[in-house]
Design a protein around this motif. Sequence first.
Motif, short mmCIF file in Angstrom:
data_model
loop_
_atom_site.label_atom_id
_atom_site.label_comp_id
_atom_site.label_asym_id
_atom_site.label_seq_id
_atom_site.Cartn_x
_atom_site.Cartn_y
_atom_site.Cartn_z
N ARG A 207 0.86 -1.18 0.00
CA ARG A 207 0.00 0.00 0.00
C ARG A 207 0.90 1.23 0.00
O ARG A 207 1.73 1.41 0.89
N THR A 208 0.73 2.09 -1.03
CA THR A 208 1.57 3.28 -1.13
C THR A 208 0.74 4.54 -0.92
O THR A 208 -0.45 4.58 -1.22
N ASN A 209 1.39 5.52 -0.38
CA ASN A 209 0.75 6.81 -0.16
C ASN A 209 1.57 7.90 -0.86
O ASN A 209 2.81 7.89 -0.83
N ILE A 210 0.84 8.85 -1.48
CA ILE A 210 1.51 10.03 -2.03
C ILE A 210 1.46 11.09 -0.94
O ILE A 210 0.40 11.68 -0.64
N ASP A 211 2.59 11.30 -0.30
CA ASP A 211 2.64 12.21 0.84
C ASP A 211 2.69 13.68 0.41
O ASP A 211 2.19 14.56 1.13
N ASP B 266 0.42 0.73 -8.40
CA ASP B 266 0.49 -0.19 -7.26
C ASP B 266 0.61 -1.64 -7.72
O ASP B 266 1.38 -2.43 -7.15
N ARG B 267 -0.15 -2.00 -8.77
CA ARG B 267 -0.06 -3.38 -9.27
C ARG B 267 1.35 -3.67 -9.79
O ARG B 267 1.89 -4.75 -9.55
N ILE B 268 1.91 -2.70 -10.50
CA ILE B 268 3.27 -2.89 -11.00
C ILE B 268 4.26 -3.00 -9.85
O ILE B 268 5.17 -3.84 -9.84
N ALA B 269 4.09 -2.15 -8.85
CA ALA B 269 5.00 -2.17 -7.70
C ALA B 269 4.91 -3.50 -6.94
O ALA B 269 5.93 -4.05 -6.50
#
Length: 632
Positions: free
Chosen positions: A322-326, A351-354
């Motif tokens: 799970r990524t967030n754009i801070d 996110d899918r690629i990551a």
Amino acid sequence: MHRVGPLLAPTFFALAATFVGAPSVLQAQWSASERDQLAQQMDDAAANVDPDKFPGLDEASQNVSASMAKAEEFLVRQTDAENAAAWLQYLDFGPLRDILGTEDSAVAAAREAIDMRYRLVGTTPGLELTVLRNLRSDLEQLIEAVRLRDPDRAKDLVAKQMTAIAEKIREMDDSPSADDVSTLGAVIGLLKSSGQADDVVQSVRNRFGRPNMAVLVGESTVQSLVNRAVDQTRPVRDCILGTRIVGNASLNGFVTADLVPALGEFQIQVALTGCVSSINTGYNGPVVLRTSGVGSVYVSRVLHIRESGVAADPAMVQASLRTNIDAIEHRMRLVRRIARKKAAEQKPGADRIAVEKLRTQVGAQFVKETDQASAITAPDVLAKVRPILKRLSLDEPTRTLGSTDQELFIDSTLRRSDQLASVVSRPFISNAFDAAVQIHESAIDNAVMPMLAGRTLREGELAGFVENTGLKIDPKPVAATEDESAEDDDEEPFEITFARLRPVIFEARDQTLRVGVRGTRFAQGSRELKRTMEITAVYEPARTEDGTMLLLRKDDVEVTFPGSGNRLSVSQAGLKRTIQNKFAKVFPEVLLDRTLTVPATVEMEALRGRSYRPEVIDAKDGWLSIGVAAIN
């Protein structure tokens, strides 16, 4: 080639560590119907003994002569003159060669053949050479040919033996005693050497064919070698959907090992469970994105460990992220708004690629590390023992590897073609252990019979035999009076002639271990005792205050005279006391009272210097089980 060395017997206990079979629990033993069926087979075969299958004396004599010539030629050709002379002096072909070339008594030839065979069975380096083992085999054939040289008498002898054992089989219990098994094994050996009743021999060997030795390693030991924490940080240099990403990612977790049930190999599932965190900066044109992410990863792989090597299944990888754009940075608000909208649109795909990249990278690293284990060449566990087995006239044990969800096991069957193994499976060890050894009575009998049966050993040689048992015993001296000490100082060395049947007694029954020797003659100086005797000590498991298990000798060493009564003359009674005193030093008051320390030369760093002590000692149904646990 090696020069002739002292003749010392190795330990049957030490051999246990190299032998390996399948997991088992105690099962139904030897039913009455099975015993009746086998006894009937014996009776039927006894009525059909065929003297034409007996080994021929002339052929056996010729084979021995030819083998002696080949051995002499080999020694002269393959080694220097001094070494060849030492070997030929030790082997001493002359007396037997002279008898075989004349009309002298066949009994005299057999006597010389027996003496030479004893010289060919021992621990002297070189006795494993094929040319000497072939000579030993031919000598054994000659001994049997002399024994069966009169067809009519031999036919009656074999038939009577079969009839007698058939009756004994009917009287045996569901769990036959060590004496029962040894007696039955002796008859099977006679049938084998005389070429009789192949179907009966196979039936008995099949029934008495369960593994008789086992080595077990608990899951806790495997985990102590594999389990470890993982704390890794690596730089991130990537590009996802046109955005160049720079930063750092950290992986924190654990590598663990779990055993998987299998037969024929060890199976160990190695897994990595970890948490991933990252702090990155993304560059897309003039826009800068500050991002953070958290996730988890699970990678597992099953290793298949066989004697031939190690193989591994494909890795199974699961990952989440799970990524967030801070923050989105640009000097113009409009650009930041457009970038934020575009980033939101691309985030699911990014996110899918990551996640896929995370799966691929972590999985590839895990595979690389576990492949290093697969690339290791499996050691030949019997490499050092194999020559000793050949010197002792023992066959290489059959073995099978396997695993349960609690332990790795290596069961083994130690027996020659004329010997029997166990009729019952090894018992289950209910207490926890890090490693364990289980030994059945038949393994000890089979190991020492070729070496000691009928042999005469002097006191020094017997002391060497005990010293080399691998038990590293330091007997605790028993206090003696001054008179007794003086008497001991004046005593001459003794010699003992071992019985042909069960020369070493090893009985594990009803939580007691009875060990000893069985002889037919004991002599010291001018005194001699020619009677069947058993010199035994009984040990019982005991637990010390700190929880360690050991074996304590119960009472004094006992000397009995089976089947002949115990009435002795005054001089014989004195010799009996001497036997007790001498063997009180052979059988110490305490066994297994030492910690076992793994040598610093062991390749596995996690095991070096680790000490173990007995935590489980169990003696029942013919099996001695010893389990140890680490103390550091």
